[in-house]
Design a protein around this motif. Structure first.
Motif, PDB file in Angstrom:
ATOM      1  N   ALA A   7      -2.519   2.568  -8.755  1.00  0.00           N
ATOM      2  CA  ALA A   7      -3.879   2.685  -8.235  1.00  0.00           C
ATOM      3  C   ALA A   7      -4.791   1.574  -8.744  1.00  0.00           C
ATOM      4  O   ALA A   7      -5.736   1.206  -8.068  1.00  0.00           O
ATOM      5  CB  ALA A   7      -4.465   4.045  -8.600  1.00  0.00           C
ATOM      6  N   ASP A   8      -4.530   1.038  -9.929  1.00  0.00           N
ATOM      7  CA  ASP A   8      -5.380  -0.007 -10.480  1.00  0.00           C
ATOM      8  C   ASP A   8      -4.869  -1.415 -10.179  1.00  0.00           C
ATOM      9  O   ASP A   8      -5.466  -2.395 -10.616  1.00  0.00           O
ATOM     10  CB  ASP A   8      -5.532   0.167 -11.988  1.00  0.00           C
ATOM     11  CG  ASP A   8      -6.408   1.353 -12.333  1.00  0.00           C
ATOM     12  OD1 ASP A   8      -7.171   1.794 -11.457  1.00  0.00           O
ATOM     13  OD2 ASP A   8      -6.321   1.828 -13.468  1.00  0.00           O
ATOM     14  N   GLU A   9      -3.779  -1.517  -9.462  1.00  0.00           N
ATOM     15  CA  GLU A   9      -3.239  -2.826  -9.111  1.00  0.00           C
ATOM     16  C   GLU A   9      -4.183  -3.515  -8.138  1.00  0.00           C
ATOM     17  O   GLU A   9      -4.592  -2.942  -7.127  1.00  0.00           O
ATOM     18  CB  GLU A   9      -1.861  -2.668  -8.475  1.00  0.00           C
ATOM     19  CG  GLU A   9      -1.252  -3.997  -8.068  1.00  0.00           C
ATOM     20  CD  GLU A   9       0.075  -3.837  -7.355  1.00  0.00           C
ATOM     21  OE1 GLU A   9       0.582  -4.835  -6.854  1.00  0.00           O
ATOM     22  OE2 GLU A   9       0.588  -2.705  -7.295  1.00  0.00           O
ATOM     23  N   ILE A  10      -4.551  -4.751  -8.434  1.00  0.00           N
ATOM     24  CA  ILE A  10      -5.463  -5.501  -7.576  1.00  0.00           C
ATOM     25  C   ILE A  10      -4.659  -6.056  -6.404  1.00  0.00           C
ATOM     26  O   ILE A  10      -3.711  -6.818  -6.588  1.00  0.00           O
ATOM     27  CB  ILE A  10      -6.149  -6.630  -8.363  1.00  0.00           C
ATOM     28  CG1 ILE A  10      -7.032  -6.026  -9.462  1.00  0.00           C
ATOM     29  CG2 ILE A  10      -6.977  -7.503  -7.433  1.00  0.00           C
ATOM     30  CD1 ILE A  10      -7.631  -7.040 -10.403  1.00  0.00           C
ATOM     31  N   LEU A  11      -5.041  -5.646  -5.190  1.00  0.00           N
ATOM     32  CA  LEU A  11      -4.335  -6.082  -3.984  1.00  0.00           C
ATOM     33  C   LEU A  11      -4.800  -7.463  -3.545  1.00  0.00           C
ATOM     34  O   LEU A  11      -3.990  -8.275  -3.103  1.00  0.00           O
ATOM     35  CB  LEU A  11      -4.554  -5.069  -2.860  1.00  0.00           C
ATOM     36  CG  LEU A  11      -4.119  -3.633  -3.164  1.00  0.00           C
ATOM     37  CD1 LEU A  11      -4.495  -2.707  -2.024  1.00  0.00           C
ATOM     38  CD2 LEU A  11      -2.629  -3.579  -3.444  1.00  0.00           C
TER      39      LEU A  11
END
Length: 163
Positions: A7-11
């Motif tokens: 969820a915190d992965e920067i896309l």
């Protein structure tokens, strides 16, 4: 740190293009300098001189605010679009509409979003703004980054609505 579900992965990120940032700030400060010069040399009366001084101060102040705001960047995760200073612009769950059309009231090289939740008014000149439920992203940002972010956000909205 990334959570186990990602969820915190920067896309993707949206940041100010260095050339646009410099040009935008230089134009605002130049306008401030020009109106200050006019106020001091050729204002036709006291009221006009005060007006030109106010315009000059405003332009220089907005240039300063743009310099500060464009040092930040926007980060899109699977949960939200957020600013690098920690402020959440919009959560994907609250995103109602996304408009990137040619006739939308949107910033240059950007897009407009509508949220189901109203947030406080914010203005980061050249990067993003929010008025109630409407959020505009763009200005001195790179068009390729905002287009990519808006397409990913559209896909996240479709995924949210399907599941």
């Amino acid at each position: 740190m990334t959570s186990p579900n990602g969820a915190d992965e920067i896309l993707t990120i949206i940041e100010a293009s260095p050339a646009r940032r410099m040009m935008g700030v230089a134009m605002l400060v130049g306008l401030g300098g020009l109106t200050l010069y006019l106020a001091m040399t050729s204002a036709p009366g006291f009221i006009w001189q005060l007006f030109l001084l106010a315009v000059s101060g405003g332009a220089i102040w907005i240039g300063y605010r743009m310099w500060q705001a464009t040092s930040l960047r926007l980060e899109l995760t699977s949960e939200a679009l957020r600013c690098s200073d920690g402020e959440v612009l919009v959560r994907i769950a609250d995103l109602e509409a996304l408009d990137r059309g040619a006739f939308a009231f949107k910033p240059s090289n950007g897009f407009l979003m509508r949220s189901t939740v109203a947030g406080p008014r914010r203005w980061y000149p050249g990067l993003w703004w929010r008025m109630g439920r409407r959020i505009g992203v763009g200005g001195v940002t790179a068009g390729s980054q905002t287009k990519t972010a808006s397409e990913i956000m559209s896909a996240l909205m479709l995924q949210r609505d399907a599941g």
